[in-house]
Design an enzyme around this catalytic site. Structure first.
Site, mmCIF file in Angstrom:
data_model
loop_
_atom_site.group_PDB
_atom_site.id
_atom_site.type_symbol
_atom_site.label_atom_id
_atom_site.label_comp_id
_atom_site.label_asym_id
_atom_site.label_seq_id
_atom_site.Cartn_x
_atom_site.Cartn_y
_atom_site.Cartn_z
ATOM 1 N N ASP A 105 -12.731 -3.471 -6.672
ATOM 2 C CA ASP A 105 -11.675 -2.713 -6.380
ATOM 3 C C ASP A 105 -11.379 -1.857 -7.796
ATOM 4 O O ASP A 105 -12.197 -1.892 -8.620
ATOM 5 C CB ASP A 105 -10.247 -3.385 -5.852
ATOM 6 C CG ASP A 105 -9.308 -2.805 -5.310
ATOM 7 O OD1 ASP A 105 -8.575 -3.283 -4.453
ATOM 8 O OD2 ASP A 105 -9.328 -1.449 -5.420
ATOM 9 N N GLU A 162 0.652 -1.330 -1.023
ATOM 10 C CA GLU A 162 0.354 -2.349 -2.078
ATOM 11 C C GLU A 162 1.512 -3.087 -2.610
ATOM 12 O O GLU A 162 2.276 -3.289 -1.904
ATOM 13 C CB GLU A 162 -0.567 -1.701 -3.188
ATOM 14 C CG GLU A 162 -2.060 -1.367 -2.486
ATOM 15 C CD GLU A 162 -2.937 -0.758 -3.435
ATOM 16 O OE1 GLU A 162 -3.415 0.130 -3.453
ATOM 17 O OE2 GLU A 162 -3.331 -1.835 -4.427
HETATM 18 O O1 LIG Z 1 -7.929 3.647 -3.589
HETATM 19 C C1 LIG Z 1 -9.208 2.615 -3.956
HETATM 20 C C2 LIG Z 1 -8.869 1.021 -3.817
HETATM 21 C C3 LIG Z 1 -8.405 0.675 -2.407
HETATM 22 O O2 LIG Z 1 -9.587 1.107 -1.495
HETATM 23 C C4 LIG Z 1 -8.052 -0.729 -2.333
HETATM 24 O O3 LIG Z 1 -8.043 -1.313 -1.126
HETATM 25 C C5 LIG Z 1 -6.823 -0.988 -2.976
HETATM 26 O O4 LIG Z 1 -6.450 -2.148 -3.334
HETATM 27 C C6 LIG Z 1 -6.753 0.129 -4.234
HETATM 28 N N1 LIG Z 1 -5.504 0.204 -5.265
HETATM 29 C C7 LIG Z 1 -5.902 1.007 -6.078
HETATM 30 C C8 LIG Z 1 -5.183 1.361 -7.310
HETATM 31 C C9 LIG Z 1 -3.535 1.029 -7.234
HETATM 32 C C10 LIG Z 1 -2.757 1.364 -8.346
HETATM 33 C C11 LIG Z 1 -3.307 2.291 -9.199
HETATM 34 C C12 LIG Z 1 -4.468 2.600 -9.340
HETATM 35 C C13 LIG Z 1 -5.603 2.265 -8.182
HETATM 36 C C14 LIG Z 1 -7.025 1.450 -5.709
HETATM 37 N N2 LIG Z 1 -7.512 1.041 -4.643
#
Ligand SMILES: OC[C@@H]1[C@@H](O)[C@H](O)[C@@H](O)c2nc(-c3ccccc3)cn21
Length: 586
Positions: A273, A477
């Site tokens: 990730d 998230e």
């Molecule tokens: O967008 C790409 C991936 C996505 O596919 C995943 O399911 C997810 O867990 C995710 N969180 C972030 C992310 C969250 C907070 C700050 C920076 C990045 C980036 N990503």
């Protein structure tokens, strides 16, 4: 003569071996590196950085037409193909309920396959970070709406159709189990089953938290959808930020290499990730790189600090800390996907596909999905005139109230145009629930909209019916982790204000999950519809409210009574829900 790896008549195994023999260490590590679009300048691409994805909330310019997307991505591809070996780059994005970062795309209720693949290809995207095949066991988790269900059997079923929708139907005689499959041509994309494993089982539903459970529970509740995804030829698997019994999944060699790659025979590539490796052990990056790569990560989502990643991994291989065989395994898996999907033969986006973005056909499909996803929880007899639903189209006076009646951003939820979603009606193109109601009723019916009507307005208006549309504001998230799960204000007050005064009161709840419905509140509501996060096609909601289509939806997850009783899932002993898994009035 053409180099074997460039010859599509050669077997994929021959092409991989031929290309690997030619590759330097830095070219191999470049293939393992995925960077953010904003960093992918032409000279950076010479480092063979292969994947680019906008970070969540990437402010993709509104005026990005599909043509503009295609030009941008093709320019990056040109730079990749101009390198010594000309290995095409793989452009990825989060397309979790439609091509949700593209302006004017169709936003579906979550996880729709074939149409999303077409809209991704309409903009030159070849790889999507979906489906989320999490089995969400606690609605306090901010990503519960990304999960199909609390029931592994239902998640398996949906995974099967979703992978086929995105990647194409794996041919019956397809070589060996576990090998990735993506149809070549213009209509399909590589998929990504995520997040391996147990992301939906953390204690208290804490995002990126700790799934504390015995192996048996992990294996029977959270793992089954991965076997299905692998059988359907999924191209990649993304690891979870979460831990299992205190061990980070990004460093769990036994589960990633021992179970996923060896026992389950997954032959696609494992991707971390966003900065997932960095989070293995804060302030000790070299340890984190060694742990993550040794665990079995093949492609590293290192959006900004990719030079540090490349330097660190190169050092560890040169020092023999990481064996070259591990690097070769990672690169072979990545190349296998690129060869299988025809990326070498067909590296550029096709402008012809542009019309697929937000097409009428897809919007009709989304409307159908909305109709089928709504769940009717209550439809009481209001005495003389029978149940509130279906509402009359003729000769009525309807009050429409609530924060979510006239807000396209709210009805789409998170992961829409911005990572955390947005409020407002011009974030993209679509139909609000209010405009759908207005266009459904006959001119003999009067519709009055007030987001939070006063008592006098309600009483003076002597409305025959009311529709109150309220719910959760968009989130994604950890921003969606929520320990009280109450209907946010002013929604709760609006429901009481309106339903205390209008004899037939329909409440439409727009949320990513079940919310607390106190008994005294529920008693005021004559009809209650769970609309979840319908997306851009609000017409699907009006279709059911006015009886043009029947309610057929059933709960994919338990509607709990009180937060203190969570988690509560179908199959539990002393299972005491408010509305059980599978419930739905017709
Ligand atoms: O967008 C790409 C991936 C996505 O596919 C995943 O399911 C997810 O867990 C995710 N969180 C972030 C992310 C969250 C907070 C700050 C920076 C990045 C980036 N990503």
């Amino acid at each position: 003569a053409t180099a074997a790896y460039k010859d599509p008549s050669k077997s994929i195994r021959v092409r991989i071996n031929d290309l690997m023999e030619r590759m330097s260490l830095s070219e191999k590590i470049g293939q393992m590196t995925q960077i953010d679009r904003s960093r992918a300048t032409t000279d950076v691409m010479s480092n063979y950085c292969i994947g680019n994805q906008p970070k969540p909330g990437d402010r993709t310019p509104h005026n990005f037409s599909s043509r503009k997307w295609i030009m941008t991505i093709n320019k990056l591809q040109e730079a990749a193909l101009a390198t010594r070996l000309g290995i095409p780059m793989l452009y990825a994005i989060d397309a979790v309920h439609g091509h949700n970062y593209a302006y004017r795309s169709t936003i579906f209720p979550h996880n729709i396959g074939a149409a999303t693949a077409l809209e991704a290809r309409a903009t030159g995207v070849r790889y999507v970070f979906s489906p989320t095949i999490a089995v969400c066991r606690d609605p306090r988790w901010g990503r519960c709406y990304e999960s199909y269900s609390e029931d592994p059997a239902l998640v398996k079923l949906m995974t099967e159709t979703m992978i086929a929708g995105l990647e194409g139907d794996i041919p019956p005689n397809y070589s060996i189990k576990g090998v990735p499959f993506v149809e070549t041509g213009q209509t399909k994309v590589a998929a990504c089953a995520k997040h391996f494993v147990g992301d939906g089982g953390t204690s208290g539903g804490v995002d990126r938290g700790n799934a504390e459970m015995p192996w048996k529970e992990l294996a029977t509740v959270h793992l089954p959808p991965y076997s299905t995804a692998i059988l359907k030829g999924v191209a990649s698997v993304m690891l979870s930020y979460s831990s299992w019994n205190g061990q980070k999944m990004h460093a769990n060699r036994r589960l990633v290499t021992g179970l996923l790659k060896t026992r389950l025979k997954f032959r696609g590539f494992v991707i971390s990730d966003f900065d997932g490796i960095d989070k293995i052990k804060d302030a000790n990056y070299s340890y984190s790189v060694e742990a993550g790569i040794s665990a079995g990560i093949d492609m590293v989502m290192t959006p900004y600090e990719f030079r540090k990643f490349i330097r660190t991994l190169t050092y560890q291989v040169e020092k023999g800390i990481i064996p070259m065989t591990r690097i070769d395994d990672a690169v072979a898996r990545i190349l296998r996907v690129k060869f299988t999907m025809g990326l070498f033969e067909n590296p550029y986006a096709d402008v012809e596909m542009g019309s697929q973005l937000g097409s009428e056909e897809h919007r009709e499909l989304a409307r159908e999905a909305v109709r089928k996803s709504l769940v009717l929880l209550k439809n009481d007899d209001t005495g003389r005139r029978g149940p509130s639903l279906p509402l009359p189209k003729y000769g009525a006076k309807i009050l429409v109230a609530g924060t979510h009646a006239n807000n396209l951003g709210y009805q789409c939820g998170g992961w829409t145009m911005q990572w955390q979603g947005q409020s407002g009606n011009n974030i993209t193109q679509g139909t609000t629930i209010l405009s759908a109601i207005a266009s459904t009723v006959d001119p003999s019916t009067e519709v009055l909209y007030s987001v939070d009507p006063s008592a006098e307005l309600i009483e003076l208006g002597n409305f025959s019916h009311a529709i109150v549309v309220v719910g959760e504001v968009p989130y994604a998230e950890f921003d969606g982790d929520n320990g009280n799960l109450t209907i946010p204000e002013p929604g709760l007050t609006t429901i009481s204000n309106v339903c205390d005064r209008v004899v037939s009161c329909v409440v439409v709840l727009v949320s990513g999950r079940p919310l607390v419905l106190e008994p005294h509140l529920l008693s005021k509501i004559h009809a209650l519809v769970a609309a979840w996060l319908p997306g851009t096609e609000g017409q699907g909601v009006a279709d059911l409210l006015f009886g043009d289509w029947p309610f057929t939806g059933r709960l994919p997850r338990t509607w709990f009574k009180r937060v203190v009783l969570l988690p509560i899932n179908v199959g539990d002993r002393n299972y005491l829900p408010l509305f059980p898994f599978g419930f739905g009035l017709t």
